[in-house]
Design a protein around this motif. Structure first.
Motif, PDB file in Angstrom:
ATOM      1  N   LEU A   5       0.828  -1.204   0.000  1.00 11.09           N
ATOM      2  CA  LEU A   5       0.000   0.000   0.000  1.00 11.09           C
ATOM      3  C   LEU A   5       0.864   1.256   0.000  1.00 11.09           C
ATOM      4  O   LEU A   5       0.583   2.226  -0.712  1.00 11.09           O
ATOM      5  N   ALA A   6       1.942   1.243   0.805  1.00  7.96           N
ATOM      6  CA  ALA A   6       2.846   2.387   0.860  1.00  7.96           C
ATOM      7  C   ALA A   6       3.465   2.649  -0.512  1.00  7.96           C
ATOM      8  O   ALA A   6       3.532   3.803  -0.979  1.00  7.96           O
ATOM      9  N   GLU A   7       3.923   1.596  -1.175  1.00  7.19           N
ATOM     10  CA  GLU A   7       4.525   1.768  -2.490  1.00  7.19           C
ATOM     11  C   GLU A   7       3.506   2.276  -3.500  1.00  7.19           C
ATOM     12  O   GLU A   7       3.820   3.137  -4.346  1.00  7.19           O
ATOM     13  N   ALA A   8       2.281   1.760  -3.438  1.00  7.74           N
ATOM     14  CA  ALA A   8       1.237   2.177  -4.381  1.00  7.74           C
ATOM     15  C   ALA A   8       0.908   3.660  -4.222  1.00  7.74           C
ATOM     16  O   ALA A   8       0.793   4.398  -5.216  1.00  7.74           O
ATOM     17  N   ILE A   9       0.752   4.102  -2.979  1.00  7.60           N
ATOM     18  CA  ILE A   9       0.414   5.508  -2.738  1.00  7.60           C
ATOM     19  C   ILE A   9       1.568   6.418  -3.149  1.00  7.60           C
ATOM     20  O   ILE A   9       1.371   7.455  -3.811  1.00  7.60           O
ATOM     21  N   ALA A  10       2.802   6.033  -2.791  1.00  8.61           N
ATOM     22  CA  ALA A  10       3.966   6.838  -3.173  1.00  8.61           C
ATOM     23  C   ALA A  10       4.101   6.923  -4.693  1.00  8.61           C
ATOM     24  O   ALA A  10       4.389   7.990  -5.246  1.00  8.61           O
ATOM     25  N   PHE A  11       3.857   5.818  -5.371  1.00  2.00           N
ATOM     26  CA  PHE A  11       3.901   5.803  -6.837  1.00  2.00           C
ATOM     27  C   PHE A  11       2.846   6.730  -7.414  1.00  2.00           C
ATOM     28  O   PHE A  11       3.123   7.532  -8.327  1.00  2.00           O
ATOM     29  N   GLY A  12       1.621   6.617  -6.916  1.00  4.87           N
ATOM     30  CA  GLY A  12       0.542   7.451  -7.430  1.00  4.87           C
ATOM     31  C   GLY A  12       0.787   8.935  -7.212  1.00  4.87           C
ATOM     32  O   GLY A  12       0.478   9.765  -8.082  1.00  4.87           O
ATOM     33  N   GLN A  13       1.352   9.257  -6.052  1.00  2.00           N
ATOM     34  CA  GLN A  13       1.663  10.657  -5.775  1.00  2.00           C
ATOM     35  C   GLN A  13       2.734  11.174  -6.728  1.00  2.00           C
ATOM     36  O   GLN A  13       2.632  12.297  -7.241  1.00  2.00           O
ATOM     37  N   LYS A  14       3.776  10.374  -6.990  1.00  2.38           N
ATOM     38  CA  LYS A  14       4.824  10.775  -7.934  1.00  2.38           C
ATOM     39  C   LYS A  14       4.249  10.954  -9.345  1.00  2.38           C
ATOM     40  O   LYS A  14       4.728  11.781 -10.127  1.00  2.38           O
ATOM     41  N   ALA A  15       3.215  10.165  -9.658  1.00  5.27           N
ATOM     42  CA  ALA A  15       2.588  10.239 -10.982  1.00  5.27           C
ATOM     43  C   ALA A  15       1.600  11.398 -11.104  1.00  5.27           C
ATOM     44  O   ALA A  15       1.040  11.624 -12.177  1.00  5.27           O
ATOM     45  N   GLY A  16       1.385  12.107  -9.989  1.00 11.22           N
ATOM     46  CA  GLY A  16       0.506  13.267 -10.019  1.00 11.22           C
ATOM     47  C   GLY A  16      -0.975  12.947  -9.879  1.00 11.22           C
ATOM     48  O   GLY A  16      -1.830  13.787 -10.190  1.00 11.22           O
ATOM     49  N   LEU A  17      -1.305  11.764  -9.396  1.00 10.80           N
ATOM     50  CA  LEU A  17      -2.701  11.380  -9.230  1.00 10.80           C
ATOM     51  C   LEU A  17      -3.264  11.906  -7.909  1.00 10.80           C
ATOM     52  O   LEU A  17      -2.527  12.099  -6.936  1.00 10.80           O
ATOM     53  N   ASP A  18      -4.569  12.136  -7.878  1.00  8.65           N
ATOM     54  CA  ASP A  18      -5.270  12.441  -6.627  1.00  8.65           C
ATOM     55  C   ASP A  18      -5.518  11.097  -5.940  1.00  8.65           C
ATOM     56  O   ASP A  18      -6.454  10.373  -6.283  1.00  8.65           O
ATOM     57  N   MET A  19      -4.678  10.765  -4.970  1.00  4.80           N
ATOM     58  CA  MET A  19      -4.711   9.413  -4.427  1.00  4.80           C
ATOM     59  C   MET A  19      -5.949   9.135  -3.584  1.00  4.80           C
ATOM     60  O   MET A  19      -6.347   7.981  -3.438  1.00  4.80           O
ATOM     61  N   LYS A  20      -6.571  10.154  -3.037  1.00 10.26           N
ATOM     62  CA  LYS A  20      -7.829   9.909  -2.325  1.00 10.26           C
ATOM     63  C   LYS A  20      -8.886   9.396  -3.293  1.00 10.26           C
ATOM     64  O   LYS A  20      -9.634   8.454  -2.979  1.00 10.26           O
ATOM     65  N   VAL A  21      -8.921   9.996  -4.464  1.00  7.52           N
ATOM     66  CA  VAL A  21      -9.877   9.545  -5.481  1.00  7.52           C
ATOM     67  C   VAL A  21      -9.501   8.153  -5.969  1.00  7.52           C
ATOM     68  O   VAL A  21     -10.355   7.275  -6.124  1.00  7.52           O
ATOM     69  N   THR A  54      -4.948   8.054   5.786  1.00  7.22           N
ATOM     70  CA  THR A  54      -4.024   8.705   6.722  1.00  7.22           C
ATOM     71  C   THR A  54      -2.593   8.670   6.209  1.00  7.22           C
ATOM     72  O   THR A  54      -1.797   9.564   6.504  1.00  7.22           O
ATOM     73  N   MET A  55      -2.241   7.661   5.427  1.00  7.24           N
ATOM     74  CA  MET A  55      -0.942   7.657   4.748  1.00  7.24           C
ATOM     75  C   MET A  55      -0.824   8.879   3.833  1.00  7.24           C
ATOM     76  O   MET A  55       0.202   9.571   3.817  1.00  7.24           O
ATOM     77  N   ILE A  56      -1.865   9.122   3.061  1.00  7.15           N
ATOM     78  CA  ILE A  56      -1.866  10.250   2.132  1.00  7.15           C
ATOM     79  C   ILE A  56      -1.688  11.569   2.884  1.00  7.15           C
ATOM     80  O   ILE A  56      -0.981  12.472   2.431  1.00  7.15           O
ATOM     81  N   ASP A  69       2.527   4.834  13.777  1.00  7.58           N
ATOM     82  CA  ASP A  69       1.726   3.697  13.320  1.00  7.58           C
ATOM     83  C   ASP A  69       2.494   2.915  12.253  1.00  7.58           C
ATOM     84  O   ASP A  69       3.350   3.464  11.546  1.00  7.58           O
ATOM     85  N   THR A  70       2.167   1.637  12.116  1.00  5.24           N
ATOM     86  CA  THR A  70       2.857   0.789  11.139  1.00  5.24           C
ATOM     87  C   THR A  70       2.716   1.299   9.703  1.00  5.24           C
ATOM     88  O   THR A  70       3.560   1.000   8.857  1.00  5.24           O
ATOM     89  N   SER A  71       1.703   2.082   9.421  1.00  9.43           N
ATOM     90  CA  SER A  71       1.520   2.633   8.075  1.00  9.43           C
ATOM     91  C   SER A  71       2.598   3.643   7.716  1.00  9.43           C
ATOM     92  O   SER A  71       2.699   4.063   6.557  1.00  9.43           O
ATOM     93  N   SER A  72       3.447   4.013   8.682  1.00 11.71           N
ATOM     94  CA  SER A  72       4.517   4.966   8.428  1.00 11.71           C
ATOM     95  C   SER A  72       5.607   4.416   7.527  1.00 11.71           C
ATOM     96  O   SER A  72       6.567   5.124   7.210  1.00 11.71           O
TER      97      SER A  72
END
Length: 297
Positions: free
Chosen positions: A196-212, A233-235, A288-291
């Motif tokens: 999940l951490a890698e997916a969110i970090a990837f999406g953020q680098k790609a310029g996506l709105d990760m909440k959506v 909360t990761m976002i 939290d472990t999500s860190s």
């Protein structure tokens, strides 16, 4: 604070040893369910606070708290803490009546579960290893999942009582089986959180709105409890809650030690354990472990 209702069962005389972030609300649910509860905590002020909030009583040693109890519950830090409250000086085993049952909710080793089960049996007692999943919120809401190992008859006695703070209490086999099942649980979580951490970090680098994005993929095959509860909360970069990195490293240490004994290959788990060591080095011992995502952003 939980507003859950409790199924009526015959009240039991119980003790609860260890009033940390899990034990404090778990003992409270037992009291609210109508059981006669005596608590013990290494820091006496915490026990006094609990009595002030819930009623019941406290004692100054595990031995005194366990005296006369039908069931003694415990949730402490590690193997050494568990040995201290059971067979150490003024330990609970010395105060328990014949036939009483000790239920250990500590995430500990399968080895110590087997050791204390044998010791309990030699004293005419029963021992159930019963680690939990669900975190602090699960404890507060009375919605923990409890994984048990031990004697089936003793389990049948404690199951309805433990349901005061649980949504499921399941016997998985002989002594140590509960702890082994908790290790399986932690292996699953470690991989999920890193993915999940890698997916969110990837999406953020790609310029996506990760909440959506999470709102969309959370309705498909990628959905998980971690995505639903920790993705947002990761976002936001919020980690001051939940299950601490220090605790996860303790648990993964137990997993990796057991894997050395049984020959299981855990390459991803070993890697994620080292990633958590990186988070600790960043000052995130109590995050939290999500860190895990902090390593990637």
């Amino acid at each position: 604070m939980s507003t859950r209702s409790y199924d009526p069962i015959k009240p039991q005389k119980v003790a609860f040893l260890g009033l940390g972030v899990m034990g404090y609300p778990m003992a409270g649910h037992l009291k609210r369910a109508g059981h006669d509860v005596v608590v013990y905590n290494r820091t006496a002020a915490k026990a006094s606070q609990w009595v002030g909030e819930y009623g019941g009583a406290s004692d100054s040693t595990p031995e005194a708290a366990a005296k006369g109890a039908d069931i003694v519950f415990a949730c402490v830090g590690n193997d050494d803490d568990l040995r201290a409250v059971t067979v150490g000086e003024r330990g609970a085993f010395g105060g328990m009546k014949e036939g009483a049952i000790f239920v250990d909710h500590t995430t500990a080793s399968a080895e110590v579960a087997r050791e204390l089960s044998a010791e309990a049996k030699s004293r005419g007692l029963q021992f159930i290893d019963a680690p939990v999943s669900g975190g602090n919120l699960g404890a507060i809401n009375g919605a923990l999942t409890v994984m048990c190992g031990g004697d089936a008859k003793a389990f049948a006695t404690i199951q309805p009582v433990a349901m005061a703070f649980s949504k499921a209490v399941t016997l998985l086999g002989e002594s140590g089986s509960g702890q082994l099942a908790k290790m399986v649980n932690q292996i699953c979580i470690a991989g999920l959180v890193q993915g999940l951490a890698e997916a969110i970090a990837f999406g953020q680098k790609a310029g996506l709105d990760m909440k959506v994005v999470l709102g969309v993929i959370g309705k498909g095959a990628a959905q998980s409890w971690q995505m639903d509860n920790r993705g947002p909360t990761m976002i936001e970069g919020k980690f001051d809650f939940g299950f601490a990195v220090d605790w996860m490293r303790k648990d993964l240490g137990l997993v990796l030690d057991e894997a050395k004994r049984n020959g299981a290959r855990l390459p991803v788990t070993a890697l994620v354990d080292q990633f958590y060591a990186d988070v600790q080095a960043q000052g995130g011992q109590r995050w939290d472990t999500s860190s895990l995502i902090k390593r990637l952003t």
